[in-house]
Write an enzyme that holds these catalytic residues in place. Sequence first.
Site, short mmCIF file in Angstrom:
data_model
loop_
_atom_site.label_atom_id
_atom_site.label_comp_id
_atom_site.label_asym_id
_atom_site.label_seq_id
_atom_site.Cartn_x
_atom_site.Cartn_y
_atom_site.Cartn_z
N ASN A 82 -58.31 53.10 -6.53
CA ASN A 82 -58.76 53.76 -5.31
C ASN A 82 -59.66 54.93 -5.71
O ASN A 82 -59.17 55.95 -6.19
CB ASN A 82 -57.54 54.25 -4.52
CG ASN A 82 -57.93 55.03 -3.28
OD1 ASN A 82 -59.11 55.10 -2.92
ND2 ASN A 82 -56.94 55.63 -2.62
N LYS B 24 -61.34 56.84 -3.86
CA LYS B 24 -61.33 57.94 -2.87
C LYS B 24 -62.77 58.43 -2.62
O LYS B 24 -63.70 57.63 -2.69
CB LYS B 24 -60.38 59.04 -3.32
CG LYS B 24 -58.99 58.49 -3.66
CD LYS B 24 -57.94 59.54 -3.86
CE LYS B 24 -56.62 58.86 -4.22
NZ LYS B 24 -55.51 59.79 -4.32
N HIS C 252 -53.19 54.87 3.73
CA HIS C 252 -53.03 55.78 2.59
C HIS C 252 -52.51 57.12 3.10
O HIS C 252 -52.90 57.58 4.18
CB HIS C 252 -54.37 55.95 1.86
CG HIS C 252 -54.20 56.62 0.54
ND1 HIS C 252 -54.04 57.99 0.43
CD2 HIS C 252 -54.12 56.12 -0.72
CE1 HIS C 252 -53.88 58.29 -0.85
NE2 HIS C 252 -53.92 57.18 -1.57
N GLU D 240 -53.25 60.04 2.42
CA GLU D 240 -54.27 61.04 2.72
C GLU D 240 -54.83 60.83 4.12
O GLU D 240 -55.15 61.80 4.82
CB GLU D 240 -55.38 60.99 1.65
CG GLU D 240 -54.89 61.59 0.34
CD GLU D 240 -55.51 60.99 -0.91
OE1 GLU D 240 -56.53 60.30 -0.84
OE2 GLU D 240 -54.93 61.22 -2.00
N GLU E 14 -46.47 54.59 -2.65
CA GLU E 14 -47.06 55.79 -3.23
C GLU E 14 -46.31 57.02 -2.73
O GLU E 14 -46.60 57.52 -1.64
CB GLU E 14 -48.54 55.91 -2.83
CG GLU E 14 -49.40 54.76 -3.27
CD GLU E 14 -50.87 55.18 -3.38
OE1 GLU E 14 -51.45 54.91 -4.43
OE2 GLU E 14 -51.41 55.77 -2.44
N GLY F 110 -51.88 62.53 -7.35
CA GLY F 110 -52.80 63.57 -7.84
C GLY F 110 -52.10 64.79 -8.41
O GLY F 110 -52.72 65.82 -8.63
N SER G 22 -50.13 59.10 -9.80
CA SER G 22 -50.27 59.58 -11.18
C SER G 22 -50.02 58.50 -12.24
O SER G 22 -49.48 58.79 -13.30
CB SER G 22 -49.37 60.80 -11.42
OG SER G 22 -49.76 61.87 -10.57
O1 LIG Z 1 -53.43 57.95 -4.19
C1 LIG Z 1 -53.44 57.27 -5.20
C2 LIG Z 1 -54.01 55.92 -5.19
O2 LIG Z 1 -54.21 55.47 -3.91
C3 LIG Z 1 -52.92 57.80 -6.48
O3 LIG Z 1 -53.76 58.79 -6.91
P1 LIG Z 1 -53.55 59.39 -8.40
O4 LIG Z 1 -53.46 58.19 -9.32
O5 LIG Z 1 -54.77 60.22 -8.65
O6 LIG Z 1 -52.28 60.15 -8.37
#
Ligand SMILES: O=C(CO)COP(=O)(O)O
Length: 252
Positions: free
Chosen positions: A9, A11, A96, A98, A168, A174, A214
């Site tokens: 992803n 982002k 997601h 976010e 997740e 992150g 992560s």
């Molecule tokens: O949100 C994520 C994938 O969709 C995970 O992000 P990270 O791998 O940067 O923690």
Amino acid sequence: MRKKIVAGNWKMNLLFEEALKLASDLNGWIADNLPEAEVIIAPSAIYLQTILENIDEQYLKVASQDVSAYESGAYTGDISAKQLDSIGLDFSLVGHSERREYQKEDDDLLAKKLQQLFQNQLYPIFCVGEKLEEREANQHFEVIERQILNVLKQQAPENLSKLIIAYEPVWAIGTGKTATPAQAQEVHAHIRKVIETHFGSELAISTPILYGGSVNASNAEELFSQPDIDGGLVGGASLKLEDFTQIILAAK
Ligand SMILES: O=C(CO)COP(=O)(O)O
């Protein structure tokens, strides 16, 4: 046997030339190394079509990061499942954390997004996961169960065979703070149990469940070797070819 899937992803990262180069390099690496896992990338929507034209989908699949809950018409800024399908896209992330957090997406909206994807023969990568305070209050199992049932109960059962789930935990995204393989496995097994109870054992056995939060080149192998973890949804580490390819190789 469920196939392993490693999805990146991206982002809201990478400028056009960078995104195109990373996709092409990744495609070339997969063609040379033929990893066992299916690899999917989710770049920003404005790059999807060009990336699709510059990779070979035999090696690398492409996903949208989001899709509209609506079919067509006066929804400024939205991109419909039918439009994604019209450029040849097969996958989309949905829900997601976010987007749940910043765009206030709720279960009913996510249910409509899944319906749109299914109606247009796209595969949703449906994201679920608890926040830190929910984990600390020991509510993570019920939160995830609710997120899954509220959305999946609104789908036609025959469509659910196209579903991919990503667990997740929000506190692991992150942050560099990964769920331990045991913590992740425990939730994945619970998700499979919920699917079995409500939708039957066939679907429970066949649904790929990816872990995200992560994931990196050092922890991927142990996470992916858990019996109910079918690969990963990778954020930051998917932006670097060397890291992402190590993660892909860890999925076997
Ligand atoms: O949100 C994520 C994938 O969709 C995970 O992000 P990270 O791998 O940067 O923690």
